[in-house]
Design a protein around this motif. Structure first.
Motif, PDB file in Angstrom:
ATOM      1  N   LEU A  86      54.458  -0.657  49.451  1.00 28.25           N
ATOM      2  CA  LEU A  86      55.331   0.451  49.080  1.00 28.25           C
ATOM      3  C   LEU A  86      54.910   1.092  47.777  1.00 28.25           C
ATOM      4  N   LYS A  87      55.119   2.396  47.710  1.00 26.69           N
ATOM      5  CA  LYS A  87      54.758   3.212  46.562  1.00 26.69           C
ATOM      6  C   LYS A  87      56.018   3.914  46.033  1.00 26.69           C
ATOM      7  N   PRO A  88      56.002   4.290  44.768  1.00 26.36           N
ATOM      8  CA  PRO A  88      57.170   5.019  44.243  1.00 26.36           C
ATOM      9  C   PRO A  88      57.505   6.262  45.054  1.00 26.36           C
ATOM     10  N   GLU A  89      56.516   6.901  45.620  1.00 33.82           N
ATOM     11  CA  GLU A  89      56.782   8.104  46.414  1.00 33.82           C
ATOM     12  C   GLU A  89      57.426   7.800  47.766  1.00 33.82           C
ATOM     13  N   ASP A  90      57.576   6.537  48.104  1.00 29.66           N
ATOM     14  CA  ASP A  90      58.328   6.163  49.302  1.00 29.66           C
ATOM     15  C   ASP A  90      59.833   6.120  49.033  1.00 29.66           C
ATOM     16  N   THR A  91      60.218   6.295  47.786  1.00 29.55           N
ATOM     17  CA  THR A  91      61.633   6.304  47.435  1.00 29.55           C
ATOM     18  C   THR A  91      62.345   7.435  48.162  1.00 29.55           C
ATOM     19  N   ALA A  92      63.384   7.083  48.898  1.00 33.29           N
ATOM     20  CA  ALA A  92      64.114   8.052  49.710  1.00 33.29           C
ATOM     21  C   ALA A  92      65.290   7.351  50.380  1.00 33.29           C
ATOM     22  N   VAL A  93      66.148   8.154  50.979  1.00 32.05           N
ATOM     23  CA  VAL A  93      67.135   7.618  51.918  1.00 32.05           C
ATOM     24  C   VAL A  93      66.484   7.630  53.295  1.00 32.05           C
ATOM     25  N   TYR A  94      66.532   6.495  53.963  1.00 31.24           N
ATOM     26  CA  TYR A  94      65.911   6.349  55.268  1.00 31.24           C
ATOM     27  C   TYR A  94      66.989   6.356  56.344  1.00 31.24           C
ATOM     28  N   TYR A  95      66.743   7.164  57.374  1.00 29.59           N
ATOM     29  CA  TYR A  95      67.690   7.332  58.461  1.00 29.59           C
ATOM     30  C   TYR A  95      67.051   6.944  59.792  1.00 29.59           C
ATOM     31  N   CYS A  96      67.806   6.288  60.634  1.00 28.21           N
ATOM     32  CA  CYS A  96      67.357   6.154  62.013  1.00 28.21           C
ATOM     33  C   CYS A  96      68.104   7.179  62.856  1.00 28.21           C
ATOM     34  N   ALA A  97      67.483   7.560  63.947  1.00 27.44           N
ATOM     35  CA  ALA A  97      68.028   8.609  64.790  1.00 27.44           C
ATOM     36  C   ALA A  97      67.689   8.330  66.247  1.00 27.44           C
ATOM     37  N   ALA A  98      68.576   8.787  67.132  1.00 25.02           N
ATOM     38  CA  ALA A  98      68.400   8.562  68.563  1.00 25.02           C
ATOM     39  C   ALA A  98      68.306   9.885  69.293  1.00 25.02           C
ATOM     40  N   ARG A  99      67.434   9.904  70.288  1.00 29.51           N
ATOM     41  CA  ARG A  99      67.201  11.129  71.040  1.00 29.51           C
ATOM     42  C   ARG A  99      67.424  10.891  72.522  1.00 29.51           C
ATOM     43  N   ASP A 100      68.197  11.793  73.151  1.00 30.15           N
ATOM     44  CA  ASP A 100      68.403  11.721  74.595  1.00 30.15           C
ATOM     45  C   ASP A 100      67.168  12.158  75.361  1.00 30.15           C
ATOM     46  N   GLY A 101      66.406  13.047  74.776  1.00 25.45           N
ATOM     47  CA  GLY A 101      65.309  13.686  75.474  1.00 25.45           C
ATOM     48  C   GLY A 101      64.046  12.852  75.498  1.00 25.45           C
ATOM     49  N   PRO A 102      62.935  13.493  75.879  1.00 26.36           N
ATOM     50  CA  PRO A 102      61.666  12.773  75.998  1.00 26.36           C
ATOM     51  C   PRO A 102      61.195  12.207  74.662  1.00 26.36           C
ATOM     52  N   PHE A 103      60.453  11.127  74.784  1.00 30.42           N
ATOM     53  CA  PHE A 103      59.817  10.516  73.622  1.00 30.42           C
ATOM     54  C   PHE A 103      58.760  11.467  73.050  1.00 30.42           C
ATOM     55  N   GLY A 104      58.606  11.447  71.739  1.00 26.15           N
ATOM     56  CA  GLY A 104      57.468  12.141  71.144  1.00 26.15           C
ATOM     57  C   GLY A 104      57.779  13.179  70.091  1.00 26.15           C
ATOM     58  N   SER A 105      59.043  13.460  69.840  1.00 26.84           N
ATOM     59  CA  SER A 105      59.342  14.512  68.880  1.00 26.84           C
ATOM     60  C   SER A 105      59.304  13.981  67.448  1.00 26.84           C
ATOM     61  N   ARG A 106      58.784  14.838  66.573  1.00 25.58           N
ATOM     62  CA  ARG A 106      58.781  14.565  65.141  1.00 25.58           C
ATOM     63  C   ARG A 106      59.784  15.460  64.413  1.00 25.58           C
ATOM     64  N   GLN A 107      60.572  16.193  65.161  1.00 25.66           N
ATOM     65  CA  GLN A 107      61.491  17.151  64.588  1.00 25.66           C
ATOM     66  C   GLN A 107      62.899  16.583  64.523  1.00 25.66           C
ATOM     67  N   SER A 108      63.495  16.642  63.356  1.00 22.32           N
ATOM     68  CA  SER A 108      64.829  16.074  63.197  1.00 22.32           C
ATOM     69  C   SER A 108      65.848  16.750  64.110  1.00 22.32           C
ATOM     70  N   TYR A 109      65.676  18.028  64.394  1.00 21.10           N
ATOM     71  CA  TYR A 109      66.659  18.737  65.210  1.00 21.10           C
ATOM     72  C   TYR A 109      66.653  18.289  66.671  1.00 21.10           C
ATOM     73  N   ASP A 110      65.655  17.533  67.075  1.00 20.97           N
ATOM     74  CA  ASP A 110      65.611  17.006  68.445  1.00 20.97           C
ATOM     75  C   ASP A 110      66.398  15.712  68.604  1.00 20.97           C
ATOM     76  N   TYR A 111      66.864  15.144  67.502  1.00 21.83           N
ATOM     77  CA  TYR A 111      67.602  13.882  67.535  1.00 21.83           C
ATOM     78  C   TYR A 111      69.085  14.165  67.364  1.00 21.83           C
ATOM     79  N   LYS A 112      69.860  13.655  68.295  1.00 23.75           N
ATOM     80  CA  LYS A 112      71.291  13.995  68.321  1.00 23.75           C
ATOM     81  C   LYS A 112      72.141  13.051  67.489  1.00 23.75           C
ATOM     82  N   TYR A 113      71.777  11.785  67.441  1.00 22.07           N
ATOM     83  CA  TYR A 113      72.614  10.779  66.791  1.00 22.07           C
ATOM     84  C   TYR A 113      71.887  10.221  65.573  1.00 22.07           C
TER      85      TYR A 113
END
Length: 124
Positions: A86-113
């Motif tokens: 780990l590096k200081p630049e890894d400092t952040a709030v980390y979120y998990c998210a779930a998507r109903d749709g197909p696997f493979g998105s890197r976009q936060s707006y594709d995750y509903k939960y």
């Protein structure tokens, strides 16, 4: 629908490791493609890693590949993010998210939960 709760964050020195957990309740987590995102103060949300429903397909942000490992245990209804070197630049709030749709998105707006997030602070 599914409810997500992250845990495992904290304060760690540079070079250290942490394992984040994302526990799901409600609908089984195996119904969803899952992802981890992070947001540092004053910055936009950033994709970290994603994993398919079975766990057979995984992908990472290019800048994090080799240091972070995403995994899931559908029997325990939990998704993990193992973070190393780990590096200081890894400092952040980390979120998990779930998507109903197909696997493979890197976009936060594709995750509903989304979970509420867990703070990771890396000191130098």
């Amino acid at each position: 629908q599914v409810q997500l709760v992250e845990s495992g964050g904290g304060l760690v020195q540079a070079g250290g490791s942490l394992r984040l957990s994302c526990a799901a309740s409600g609908r089984t987590v195996s119904s969803y493609a899952m992802g981890w995102f992070r947001q540092a103060p004053g910055k936009d949300s950033e994709f970290v890693a994603g994993i398919s429903r079975s766990g057979g397909s995984i992908y990472y942000a290019d800048s994090l590949k080799g240091r972070f490992t995403i995994s899931r245990d559908n029997a325990k209804n939990t998704v993990y993010l193992q973070m190393g070197s780990l590096k200081p630049e890894d400092t952040a709030v980390y979120y998990c998210a779930a998507r109903d749709g197909p696997f493979g998105s890197r976009q936060s707006y594709d995750y509903k939960y989304w979970g509420q997030g867990t703070q990771v602070t890396v000191s130098s």
